[in-house]
Motif scaffolding. Structure first.
Motif, PDB file in Angstrom:
ATOM      1  N   LEU A 196       0.832  -1.202   0.000  1.00  0.00           N
ATOM      2  CA  LEU A 196       0.000   0.000   0.000  1.00  0.00           C
ATOM      3  C   LEU A 196       0.868   1.255   0.000  1.00  0.00           C
ATOM      4  CD1 LEU A 196      -2.737   1.422   0.193  1.00  0.00           C
ATOM      5  CD2 LEU A 196      -2.606   1.158   2.691  1.00  0.00           C
ATOM      6  N   GLY A 197       1.971   1.216   0.748  1.00  0.00           N
ATOM      7  CA  GLY A 197       2.913   2.333   0.724  1.00  0.00           C
ATOM      8  C   GLY A 197       3.499   2.542  -0.660  1.00  0.00           C
ATOM      9  N   VAL A 198       3.803   1.441  -1.359  1.00  0.00           N
ATOM     10  CA  VAL A 198       4.312   1.529  -2.728  1.00  0.00           C
ATOM     11  C   VAL A 198       3.290   2.210  -3.630  1.00  0.00           C
ATOM     12  CG1 VAL A 198       4.962   0.190  -4.760  1.00  0.00           C
ATOM     13  CG2 VAL A 198       5.832  -0.463  -2.505  1.00  0.00           C
ATOM     14  N   VAL A 199       2.030   1.787  -3.516  1.00  0.00           N
ATOM     15  CA  VAL A 199       0.968   2.345  -4.355  1.00  0.00           C
ATOM     16  C   VAL A 199       0.802   3.838  -4.095  1.00  0.00           C
ATOM     17  CG1 VAL A 199      -1.499   2.270  -4.859  1.00  0.00           C
ATOM     18  CG2 VAL A 199      -0.229   0.138  -4.529  1.00  0.00           C
ATOM     19  N   LEU A 200       0.769   4.227  -2.832  1.00  0.00           N
ATOM     20  CA  LEU A 200       0.600   5.643  -2.490  1.00  0.00           C
ATOM     21  C   LEU A 200       1.789   6.471  -2.972  1.00  0.00           C
ATOM     22  CD1 LEU A 200      -0.875   5.348   1.124  1.00  0.00           C
ATOM     23  CD2 LEU A 200      -2.095   5.842  -1.001  1.00  0.00           C
ATOM     24  N   TYR A 201       2.982   5.911  -2.852  1.00  0.00           N
ATOM     25  CA  TYR A 201       4.173   6.649  -3.289  1.00  0.00           C
ATOM     26  C   TYR A 201       4.164   6.853  -4.798  1.00  0.00           C
ATOM     27  CZ  TYR A 201       9.025   8.056  -3.885  1.00  0.00           C
ATOM     28  OH  TYR A 201      10.159   8.759  -4.216  1.00  0.00           O
ATOM     29  N   HIS A 257      13.303  10.198  -8.621  1.00  0.00           N
ATOM     30  CA  HIS A 257      12.892   9.454  -7.419  1.00  0.00           C
ATOM     31  C   HIS A 257      11.679   8.561  -7.657  1.00  0.00           C
ATOM     32  CE1 HIS A 257      15.623  11.754  -4.793  1.00  0.00           C
ATOM     33  NE2 HIS A 257      15.289  12.803  -5.513  1.00  0.00           N
ATOM     34  N   TRP A 258      11.268   8.383  -8.897  1.00  0.00           N
ATOM     35  CA  TRP A 258      10.068   7.597  -9.154  1.00  0.00           C
ATOM     36  C   TRP A 258      10.190   6.157  -8.658  1.00  0.00           C
ATOM     37  CZ3 TRP A 258       7.879   8.996 -14.702  1.00  0.00           C
ATOM     38  CH2 TRP A 258       7.269  10.264 -14.618  1.00  0.00           C
ATOM     39  N   TYR A 259      11.391   5.590  -8.738  1.00  0.00           N
ATOM     40  CA  TYR A 259      11.555   4.186  -8.360  1.00  0.00           C
ATOM     41  C   TYR A 259      11.988   4.004  -6.905  1.00  0.00           C
ATOM     42  CZ  TYR A 259      11.173   3.339 -13.341  1.00  0.00           C
ATOM     43  OH  TYR A 259      10.715   3.285 -14.637  1.00  0.00           O
ATOM     44  N   ASP A 260      11.954   5.064  -6.154  1.00  0.00           N
ATOM     45  CA  ASP A 260      12.316   4.951  -4.740  1.00  0.00           C
ATOM     46  C   ASP A 260      11.243   4.251  -3.915  1.00  0.00           C
ATOM     47  OD1 ASP A 260      14.689   6.153  -5.257  1.00  0.00           O
ATOM     48  OD2 ASP A 260      14.186   8.105  -4.394  1.00  0.00           O
ATOM     49  N   PHE A 261      10.161   3.811  -4.558  1.00  0.00           N
ATOM     50  CA  PHE A 261       9.156   3.032  -3.833  1.00  0.00           C
ATOM     51  C   PHE A 261       9.752   1.731  -3.296  1.00  0.00           C
ATOM     52  CE2 PHE A 261       8.636   1.637  -8.310  1.00  0.00           C
ATOM     53  CZ  PHE A 261       8.811   0.266  -8.158  1.00  0.00           C
ATOM     54  N   ALA A 262      10.922   1.340  -3.823  1.00  0.00           N
ATOM     55  CA  ALA A 262      11.581   0.125  -3.325  1.00  0.00           C
ATOM     56  C   ALA A 262      11.948   0.248  -1.858  1.00  0.00           C
ATOM     57  CB  ALA A 262      12.825  -0.167  -4.157  1.00  0.00           C
ATOM     58  N   ALA A 263      11.994   1.471  -1.325  1.00  0.00           N
ATOM     59  CA  ALA A 263      12.300   1.660   0.098  1.00  0.00           C
ATOM     60  C   ALA A 263      11.289   0.962   0.988  1.00  0.00           C
ATOM     61  CB  ALA A 263      12.347   3.158   0.426  1.00  0.00           C
TER      62      ALA A 263
END
Length: 303
Positions: A196-201, A257-263
């Motif tokens: 869900l955090g990935v989706v929101l980011y 920073h688009w792919y920083d959802f990996a965090a």
């Protein structure tokens, strides 16, 4: 009584009234008109057939990816592909992440550019913009309504990818405990929160592009031109981000920073990285949102 005295008496009557008695009558219609304008804009954006087709098209991506992996990897326990896709056949929850990963470079920005680039220019091209300006709302509120409509489209597009990916992943591969990028396994409930955090980011990462699209939309009466300029901006940002000689400006680029959802998929979420990504989007919103506002309130609307 002379005409001059009549005008003078009419003008003096409101001044004699207490301010508290005229404020509700003055502002209530404007608030109501603003809410109706926002509601109409949301219905227009989400009810437009073209936008529905775009959202549906994005929603089919995780389903197609899941079916391809299922039939080419020997079932739910076969060998997947590289990166996030390699995890899909072991855990359907990763289909959400993989679909967003695949749509993020081009498909998602393209659809966002279509929605935001058409926001103002589309009204101007059809000749309805000047009629909207006759409503008892300011140009600023009209622009805010257009921005909210574009953001609603972004939310719907990202949600469609996520929901279809979750359902298709569960049906094809099942949902299990999540193995993070660090190799640590977390319970499914925590994995759902992280996804869900990935989706929101990812959704928040599109907001800067929305501001860019709105700005270009205020510059022209040709929606296609605004859409193309918005897509080109994302492409140029990606190209500049790939040049090592320009590493000094990389952290400030729209797409960096688009792919920083990996965090969110590491053992400890690096909130500093997340904050940097969101901060860059906020900066782009501030700059291009201000430019769009300045252009829109000062331009002469002829159509």
């Amino acid at each position: 009584m002379s005409p001059a005295e009549s005008v003078s008496s009419v003008r003096s009557e409101p001044e004699a009234q207490p301010e508290s008695s005229i404020q509700p009558e003055r502002w209530a219609p404007r608030r109501g008109a603003t809410l109706r304008l926002i509601g109409a804009e949301l219905r227009l954006v989400l009810g437009r057939r073209r936008n529905q087709v775009l959202i549906a098209g994005l929603g089919t991506m995780p389903l197609l990816i899941g079916l391809v992996l299922y039939f080419t990897s020997g079932g739910p326990h076969g060998d997947g592909g590289p990166g996030f896709i390699a995890q899909v056949t072991q855990n359907g929850l990763f289909l959400v992440v993989s679909a967003l990963f695949i749509c993020l470079p081009f498909l998602l920005p393209l659809t966002v550019a279509i929605a935001s680039g058409d926001a103002v220019a589309g009204e101007a091209s059809t000749g309805t913009l000047r009629y909207l300006l006759l409503l008892p709302v300011s140009r600023t509120r009209l622009l805010v309504a257009k921005a909210l409509g574009a953001l609603a489209f972004v939310a719907a597009a990202v949600a469609a990818i996520a929901l279809v990916g979750l359902v298709a992943g569960a049906a094809l591969f099942g949902l299990h405990d999540v193995v993070l990028l660090s190799g640590t396994t977390v319970p499914l409930s925590e994995g759902l929160v992280r996804v869900l955090g990935v989706v929101l980011y990812v959704g928040a990462s599109m907001t800067g592009l929305v501001a860019v699209g709105l700005f270009f939309s205020t510059l022209t009466e040709v929606p296609v031109a605004a859409m193309a300029a918005t897509v080109v901006t994302a492409i140029v940002s990606t190209v500049l981000d790939s040049l090592n000689a320009l590493s000094a400006i990389h952290p400030y680029l729209l797409t960096h920073h688009w792919y920083d959802f990996a965090a969110f998929l590491r053992l400890e979420v690096d909130w500093t990285v997340v904050a940097q990504g969101l901060g860059v989007q906020a900066a782009w919103i501030a700059v291009f949102g201000s430019l769009a506002w300045s252009r829109f309130i000062q331009s002469s609307i002829t159509s």
